[in-house]
Write a protein that holds these residues in place. Sequence first.
Motif, PDB file in Angstrom:
ATOM      1  N   GLY A 158       0.814  -1.208   0.000  1.00  0.00           N
ATOM      2  CA  GLY A 158       0.000   0.000   0.000  1.00  0.00           C
ATOM      3  C   GLY A 158       0.846   1.255   0.000  1.00  0.00           C
ATOM      4  O   GLY A 158       0.573   2.207  -0.740  1.00  0.00           O
ATOM      5  N   SER A 159       1.901   1.251   0.805  1.00  0.00           N
ATOM      6  CA  SER A 159       2.796   2.406   0.867  1.00  0.00           C
ATOM      7  C   SER A 159       3.516   2.627  -0.461  1.00  0.00           C
ATOM      8  O   SER A 159       3.605   3.754  -0.954  1.00  0.00           O
ATOM      9  N   ALA A 160       4.038   1.546  -1.051  1.00  0.00           N
ATOM     10  CA  ALA A 160       4.770   1.671  -2.320  1.00  0.00           C
ATOM     11  C   ALA A 160       3.852   2.152  -3.440  1.00  0.00           C
ATOM     12  O   ALA A 160       4.225   3.013  -4.239  1.00  0.00           O
ATOM     13  N   ILE A 161       2.637   1.622  -3.491  1.00  0.00           N
ATOM     14  CA  ILE A 161       1.685   2.046  -4.523  1.00  0.00           C
ATOM     15  C   ILE A 161       1.286   3.501  -4.296  1.00  0.00           C
ATOM     16  O   ILE A 161       1.275   4.314  -5.234  1.00  0.00           O
TER      17      ILE A 161
ATOM     18  N   VAL B 141      -4.801  -4.754   0.579  1.00  0.00           N
ATOM     19  CA  VAL B 141      -5.018  -5.536   1.797  1.00  0.00           C
ATOM     20  C   VAL B 141      -5.013  -7.011   1.418  1.00  0.00           C
ATOM     21  O   VAL B 141      -5.151  -7.355   0.241  1.00  0.00           O
ATOM     22  N   PRO B 142      -4.870  -7.907   2.385  1.00  0.00           N
ATOM     23  CA  PRO B 142      -5.004  -9.330   2.060  1.00  0.00           C
ATOM     24  C   PRO B 142      -6.410  -9.616   1.498  1.00  0.00           C
ATOM     25  O   PRO B 142      -7.384  -8.943   1.866  1.00  0.00           O
ATOM     26  N   TYR B 143      -6.494 -10.610   0.646  1.00  0.00           N
ATOM     27  CA  TYR B 143      -7.769 -10.944   0.019  1.00  0.00           C
ATOM     28  C   TYR B 143      -8.874 -11.154   1.052  1.00  0.00           C
ATOM     29  O   TYR B 143     -10.013 -10.721   0.853  1.00  0.00           O
TER      30      TYR B 143
ATOM     31  N   VAL C 258     -11.735   0.685  -8.947  1.00  0.00           N
ATOM     32  CA  VAL C 258     -11.247  -0.095  -7.809  1.00  0.00           C
ATOM     33  C   VAL C 258     -10.116  -0.988  -8.299  1.00  0.00           C
ATOM     34  O   VAL C 258     -10.323  -1.862  -9.138  1.00  0.00           O
ATOM     35  N   ILE C 259      -8.915  -0.723  -7.794  1.00  0.00           N
ATOM     36  CA  ILE C 259      -7.751  -1.521  -8.166  1.00  0.00           C
ATOM     37  C   ILE C 259      -7.581  -2.641  -7.153  1.00  0.00           C
ATOM     38  O   ILE C 259      -7.372  -2.396  -5.966  1.00  0.00           O
ATOM     39  N   ASP C 260      -7.682  -3.867  -7.645  1.00  0.00           N
ATOM     40  CA  ASP C 260      -7.490  -5.053  -6.809  1.00  0.00           C
ATOM     41  C   ASP C 260      -6.056  -5.525  -6.974  1.00  0.00           C
ATOM     42  O   ASP C 260      -5.660  -5.926  -8.062  1.00  0.00           O
ATOM     43  N   ILE C 261      -5.270  -5.479  -5.895  1.00  0.00           N
ATOM     44  CA  ILE C 261      -3.883  -5.949  -5.969  1.00  0.00           C
ATOM     45  C   ILE C 261      -3.728  -7.321  -5.325  1.00  0.00           C
ATOM     46  O   ILE C 261      -2.628  -7.851  -5.258  1.00  0.00           O
ATOM     47  N   THR C 262      -4.818  -7.904  -4.846  1.00  0.00           N
ATOM     48  CA  THR C 262      -4.714  -9.118  -4.032  1.00  0.00           C
ATOM     49  C   THR C 262      -4.255 -10.331  -4.830  1.00  0.00           C
ATOM     50  O   THR C 262      -4.510 -10.451  -6.028  1.00  0.00           O
ATOM     51  N   ASN C 263      -3.593 -11.208  -4.137  1.00  0.00           N
ATOM     52  CA  ASN C 263      -3.288 -12.549  -4.633  1.00  0.00           C
ATOM     53  C   ASN C 263      -3.940 -13.499  -3.635  1.00  0.00           C
ATOM     54  O   ASN C 263      -3.506 -13.576  -2.483  1.00  0.00           O
ATOM     55  N   PRO C 264      -4.999 -14.190  -4.043  1.00  0.00           N
ATOM     56  CA  PRO C 264      -5.758 -15.021  -3.104  1.00  0.00           C
ATOM     57  C   PRO C 264      -5.060 -16.346  -2.791  1.00  0.00           C
ATOM     58  O   PRO C 264      -5.578 -17.428  -3.041  1.00  0.00           O
ATOM     59  N   VAL C 265      -3.870 -16.238  -2.216  1.00  0.00           N
ATOM     60  CA  VAL C 265      -3.033 -17.391  -1.916  1.00  0.00           C
ATOM     61  C   VAL C 265      -3.457 -18.012  -0.586  1.00  0.00           C
ATOM     62  O   VAL C 265      -3.776 -17.296   0.364  1.00  0.00           O
TER      63      VAL C 265
END
Length: 191
Positions: A13-16, A47-49, A68-75
Amino acid sequence: MANVTVFGQGNMGSAIGENFAAAGNNVAYVTETETVDALGEIVVLAVPYGAVERIISTYGEALQGKIVIDITNPVNFETFDDLVVPADSSAAAEIAQKLPESKIVKAFNTTFAATLATKQVGGVQPTTVLLAGDDAEAKKSVTAALAGSGLEFIDAGSLKRARELEAFGFLQISLAAAEKISWTAGFAIIK
């Protein structure tokens, strides 16, 4: 210049947020449990998924019409062996179903925070952000808002491509978790 709201102020979040700010945008950070009066026209889910559902239930109406930008990886972070969404879907597709009036863009999930901060992969190649989404104007708005940030972008296609982006992100995360690559490394795209 855009008003950008970033949910989450961890490494990603900070880097983005710093990249949006470096490109001249107004950036506000919010936690997933915090309530704010207004959201920017671009909202980043950094945030986490598992935390996305809470944001949607709290801000669903306020997210209507927003990018809405989704950066999540649902790992599955217990095993690092699987994704927690159906094989024929993606986190982005699940979010799009719950936010039909929002413009969902999958982005930033195939990069690590360190490469977003340095804008380089391996100290040589520029950091390239892959985007997927069904709204072409929303993707253009995201890349325009980040013009001058030092990042490069490739439009990977429709939101359906989020499946492949999430699989790619999952591979990178699982390699880093197994200490086969560094969390400060990443995959580079040579054009």
